[in-house]
Design a protein around this motif. Structure first.
Motif, mmCIF file in Angstrom:
data_model
loop_
_atom_site.group_PDB
_atom_site.id
_atom_site.type_symbol
_atom_site.label_atom_id
_atom_site.label_comp_id
_atom_site.label_asym_id
_atom_site.label_seq_id
_atom_site.Cartn_x
_atom_site.Cartn_y
_atom_site.Cartn_z
ATOM 1 N N GLN A 162 35.023 36.108 -14.565
ATOM 2 C CA GLN A 162 36.051 35.844 -15.585
ATOM 3 C C GLN A 162 35.628 36.182 -17.036
ATOM 4 O O GLN A 162 36.450 36.935 -17.882
ATOM 5 N N ASP A 163 34.108 36.253 -17.324
ATOM 6 C CA ASP A 163 33.803 36.677 -18.791
ATOM 7 C C ASP A 163 33.962 38.190 -18.666
ATOM 8 O O ASP A 163 34.328 38.658 -19.684
ATOM 9 N N CYS B 20 39.635 43.008 -21.245
ATOM 10 C CA CYS B 20 41.014 42.983 -21.836
ATOM 11 C C CYS B 20 40.546 43.456 -23.443
ATOM 12 O O CYS B 20 41.589 43.729 -24.063
ATOM 13 N N SER B 21 39.480 43.128 -23.935
ATOM 14 C CA SER B 21 39.193 43.539 -25.440
ATOM 15 C C SER B 21 39.045 45.020 -25.548
ATOM 16 O O SER B 21 39.201 45.380 -26.943
ATOM 17 N N ILE B 22 38.791 45.715 -24.617
ATOM 18 C CA ILE B 22 38.746 47.047 -24.878
ATOM 19 C C ILE B 22 40.134 47.958 -24.725
ATOM 20 O O ILE B 22 40.100 49.110 -24.384
ATOM 21 N N ASN B 23 41.357 47.171 -24.671
ATOM 22 C CA ASN B 23 42.597 47.678 -24.748
ATOM 23 C C ASN B 23 43.008 48.640 -23.272
ATOM 24 O O ASN B 23 43.559 49.494 -23.388
ATOM 25 N N TYR B 24 42.205 48.162 -22.172
ATOM 26 C CA TYR B 24 42.673 48.788 -20.827
ATOM 27 C C TYR B 24 44.081 48.117 -20.674
ATOM 28 O O TYR B 24 44.384 46.944 -20.918
ATOM 29 N N THR B 25 44.761 48.933 -19.843
ATOM 30 C CA THR B 25 46.123 48.236 -19.164
ATOM 31 C C THR B 25 46.006 47.554 -18.168
ATOM 32 O O THR B 25 44.733 47.324 -17.691
ATOM 33 N N LYS C 210 43.497 35.783 -22.434
ATOM 34 C CA LYS C 210 42.043 35.612 -23.271
ATOM 35 C C LYS C 210 41.206 36.795 -23.341
ATOM 36 O O LYS C 210 41.089 37.315 -22.299
ATOM 37 N N ALA C 211 41.009 37.608 -24.391
ATOM 38 C CA ALA C 211 40.111 38.659 -24.667
ATOM 39 C C ALA C 211 39.026 38.256 -25.354
ATOM 40 O O ALA C 211 39.218 37.684 -26.583
ATOM 41 N N SER C 212 37.895 38.770 -25.075
ATOM 42 C CA SER C 212 36.508 38.394 -25.814
ATOM 43 C C SER C 212 35.742 39.675 -25.650
ATOM 44 O O SER C 212 35.498 39.934 -24.376
ATOM 45 N N SER C 213 35.140 40.402 -26.789
ATOM 46 C CA SER C 213 34.201 41.360 -26.494
ATOM 47 C C SER C 213 32.723 40.697 -26.563
ATOM 48 O O SER C 213 31.756 41.708 -26.245
ATOM 49 N N ASP C 214 32.617 39.349 -26.814
ATOM 50 C CA ASP C 214 31.441 38.834 -27.139
ATOM 51 C C ASP C 214 30.944 38.170 -25.739
ATOM 52 O O ASP C 214 30.782 36.902 -25.580
ATOM 53 N N LEU C 215 30.483 39.001 -24.773
ATOM 54 C CA LEU C 215 30.202 39.007 -23.836
ATOM 55 C C LEU C 215 28.775 38.011 -23.577
ATOM 56 O O LEU C 215 27.788 38.291 -24.530
ATOM 57 N N ASN C 216 28.353 37.118 -22.799
ATOM 58 C CA ASN C 216 27.277 36.224 -22.723
ATOM 59 C C ASN C 216 25.984 37.148 -22.101
ATOM 60 O O ASN C 216 25.611 36.818 -21.098
ATOM 61 N N TYR C 217 25.716 38.192 -22.949
ATOM 62 C CA TYR C 217 24.630 39.059 -22.493
ATOM 63 C C TYR C 217 23.450 38.859 -23.247
ATOM 64 O O TYR C 217 23.546 38.262 -24.261
ATOM 65 N N PRO C 218 22.223 38.856 -22.583
ATOM 66 C CA PRO C 218 20.702 38.695 -23.172
ATOM 67 C C PRO C 218 20.545 39.727 -24.154
ATOM 68 O O PRO C 218 19.314 39.930 -24.309
#
Length: 756
Positions: free
Chosen positions: A614-615, A621-626, A642-650
């Motif tokens: 899901q993340d 979705c946040s990078i404007n893919y169709t 829901k779109a978010s570029s803030d991935l829970n990345y380390p």
């Protein structure tokens, strides 16, 4: 005191008739309870023993005292010393003597990388993971040479019942060649044949005809093989990172080409077969995720809990050329190890140097006339070098080594000493006697060659040195981030050994030809190869070990543990540097990610940054893919509510627009406590130059294991006209000091797609 006198008298009496004899080193095991009370310590006891031996030996040379090498008092009680046979027999009669043995030459680990990475059989990840027992690693590459000793199944248990794969026969490949180590082998070439109809009459199988796949798969999980080398270099015992893991081979790359359809089919089959980890040492350049077969297939693999390790790509030094910058996989850059190869150079004046060489012969250039002539020192002219007859010529730094050695090989020189500014070397071809020295060593050599009346040099080859410093260094060939496909996630993730890694190879004439000009062949069928292709299987092997130790961890959790425990420092305790001529600048996270992977620390990272399918969908979705493009990747009709570029990345990447004065970016992260019980962590920030980084809250309190906490991080940057890339880190440090959870921070300008 009487006990001491009696002890020494017995010892002296036994030595009255000792004859002079050749001495060698022995390790003597003593029972410490027999030590006379007159001695203050075991060191004193052993030293007095040797002194008594010396003073009572009638044929001893007073100028050559007996040598106490070491005393042992922790894992072993006793000492090592240089003794003759008669002296050893006298020691055997001492009160407290237990046993003695001759010293032995230690065998170097040829796949030195595992030792360099700290893996050992006593503590840490290897024993915790049972060496990867029953973890299944799928390797997509050029196939396998099943007869290699790296695939023998000695010590392997029965194949796990969950395995659904098969061993497919084909041209020159019988399915009976698979076993409990090599449990599967398939090949996928329909895309290749469709694009090349003229190749339909050729015969195919999973057999490796290139060597690359055999090399990478044996790095991941090759079995133990004794006494192998590359033309005498790196001689010793070989084994993979996860030597008890299973291997399933999927040949998707052929000499005729490599096609996305075949790669996708191989990945699809690997997931269906039930692999736990996938290693892919290739990639597709500058294409969006929805066209990248690795991105597409690895998304499904991630959903099923399969970890995917990929290579960052070679032909580096230009930013934003990295491939496999996929958020749901591990992207591995390449670095050097603390091992070097060479020839020992001895000048006639006694000066000793360690030159770099892989000349494939057990040869000695002995007392050769050393010549430095400015006219021919460039070593780049056949005409000029034709006037040189015999002797060893010094080649200056005015031309590249690769061109110089070609000219030298056509000359009448005995050998050459090459001056090169390269700090480390990654080519395995050295077709003429010679060695490379650094420019800072050259002055002494040239001075001797030009001023001595009879300058000579002796060079011994097939030398292997360990403990080289500094190490690691980022390889000059490794591609740099950020990802041109999606620069908002830091890629590469980390660095692993990739330079001159010795592993299994095919019986290939191309390897033999390295020594063909002097009539040599490499009978061991092991090869030293460099590239991010070699770094990737190190990442896959460590992931396999972590999967064995933590079977419930998600791929994101395993990746997080590797990233947040990676070491940004080399073996001198200084920041890792990049190999770049004279400069060797401090490495940026865009070249090495978080740093050198640290397997034992990854076993117990303290906190992890987890992520779900899901993340990743919200990120897409946040990078404007169709919707269609997203569905190509995710195989679902997610509606992007829901779109978010803030991935829970380390890690953290702050992108700013060139020409603006300042930039502010906010991040939110969720960390999970995977330590034992309650814990308190405090944030320690090293901000990138020109930036202010704030963390809230600054303290995270966990009451129990698996509890989650949220924190925010804000990066405010003043932007100068140079558009520099700057970097720092945030480290969550546990109060008791047991865990340090480090995440890199990178501030970098945005680029348009045209610039990439």
């Amino acid at each position: 005191m009487l006990k001491l006198i009696s002890f020494l008298f017995m010892f002296a009496t036994s030595l009255l008739n000792l004859a002079s004899a050749e001495r060698s080193t022995h390790i003597v095991h003593m029972d410490k309870s027999f030590m006379p009370k007159a001695f203050a310590s075991h060191q004193h006891w052993y030293s007095s023993t040797l002194n008594s031996l010396k003073s009572t030996s009638p044929n001893s040379d007073p100028q050559k005292p007996l040598e106490l090498l070491y005393t042992y008092d922790n894992v072993f009680h006793g000492f090592s010393a240089v003794l003759s046979r008669a002296e050893l027999e006298a020691v055997n009669k001492l009160p407290g003597f237990v046993s003695a043995c001759s010293d032995r030459v230690a065998t170097l680990d040829t796949t030195r990388s595992t030792e360099f990475l700290g893996l050992n059989p006593v503590t840490g990840l290897w024993p915790a993971a049972n060496y990867g027992k029953d973890v299944i690693v799928g390797v997509l590459d050029t196939g396998v040479w099943p007869e290699s000793l790296s695939y023998k199944d000695d010590g392997m248990t029965d194949i796990p019942s969950r395995w659904k794969g098969s061993c497919d026969g084909g041209y020159d490949f019988n399915s009976s060649l698979c076993n409990k180590k090599l449990i599967g082998a398939r090949y996928f070439n329909k895309g290749l044949l469709a694009a090349n109809p003229d190749d339909r009459d050729k015969k195919y199988s999973a057999r490796d005809t290139d060597g690359h796949g055999t090399h990478t798969s044996s790095i991941v999980a090759g079995n133990y093989v004794e006494d192998v080398s590359f033309f005498g270099y790196a001689r010793g015992r070989a084994r993979g990172v996860a030597p008890r893991a299973r291997l399933a081979i999927y040949k998707v790359s052929f000499r005729e080409g490599r096609y996305a359809s075949d790669v996708l089919a191989g990945l699809d089959q690997a997931v269906a077969d039930g692999v736990d980890v996938i290693s892919i040492s290739f990639g597709f350049n500058s294409i969006p995720f929805y066209e990248d077969p690795i991105a597409i297939a690895s998304f499904a693999a991630m959903e099923k809990g399969v970890f995917v390790s990929t290579s960052a790509g070679n032909s580096g030094d230009t930013p934003r050329r990295l491939h496999n910058g996929i958020p749901w996989v591990l992207t591995v850059a390449a670095g050097s190890m603390d091992r070097s190869f060479g020839g020992s150079i001895t000048l006639g004046n006694g000066l000793n140097l360690r030159g770099w060489s892989l000349f494939p012969a057990k040869a000695v250039v002995k007392d050769s006339t050393l010549v430095y002539n400015e006219t021919i020192a460039g070593c780049n002219s056949t005409e000029l070098l034709s006037e040189f007859h015999g002797g060893t010529i010094i080649c200056d730094n005015s031309s590249s080594f690769s061109s110089q050695i070609l000219f030298i090989s056509e000359s009448n020189a005995d050998a050459a000493i090459f001056i090169s500014s390269d700090f480390t070397y990654d080519e395995n071809s050295f077709q003429y006697p010679g060695a490379i020295i650094r420019p800072d060593e050259a002055a002494k050599v040239i001075d001797y060659a030009t001023k001595d009346a009879n300058p000579t040099v002796t060079i011994k080859f097939q030398q292997t040195f360990v403990g080289t410093k500094p190490a690691p260094m980022v390889a000059e060939y490794t591609r740099l981030g950020p990802s041109p496909t999606y620069p908002g996630i830091l890629k590469p993730d980390l660095m692993a050994p990739g330079t001159l890694v010795l592993a299994a190879w095919i019986p290939d004439d191309r390897v033999s030809n390295i020594g063909s000009n002097i009539g040599l062949s490499n009978s061991d069928d092991f090869n030293l190869i460099s590239g991010t292709s070699m770094a990737c299987p190190h990442g896959a092997g460590i992931a396999a070990l972590l999967k064995g130790a933590h079977p419930d961890w998600s791929p994101a959790a395993i990746r997080s543990s590797m990233v947040t425990t990676a070491n940004p420092l080399d073996n001198t305790g200084n920041p890792i540097r990049e190999i770049n001529g004279f400069n060797n600048p401090i490495a940026s996270p865009l070249s090495m990610g978080a740093g050198q992977v640290n397997p034992n620390s990854a076993l117990d990272p303290g906190l992890i940054y987890d992520a779900t399918a899901q993340d990743y969908m919200e990120l897409l979705c946040s990078i404007n893919y169709t919707r269609k493009q997203i569905r190509t990747i995710t195989r679902s009709s997610y509606n992007c509510s829901k779109a978010s570029s803030d991935l829970n990345y380390p890690s953290f990447v702050s992108l700013y627009t060139s020409g603006t004065n300042a930039s502010t970016q906010n991040f939110k992260r969720i960390v999970t406590n995977v330590g034992d019980g309650a814990a308190t962590y405090k944030a320690k920030v090293t901000p990138p130059e020109g930036s202010v980084v704030t963390v809230f809250p600054e303290t995270l309190v966990f009451r129990k294991k698996y509890e989650k906490r949220i924190y925010s991080l804000t990066i405010h940057t003043k932007i100068d006209e140079n558009n520099q890339v700057t970097y720092g880190a945030v480290i969550w440090v546990e109060d008791n000091g047991k865990h340090s959870v480090r995440s890199p921070i990178v501030v970098t300008p945005k680029i348009s797609s045209d610039d990439s």
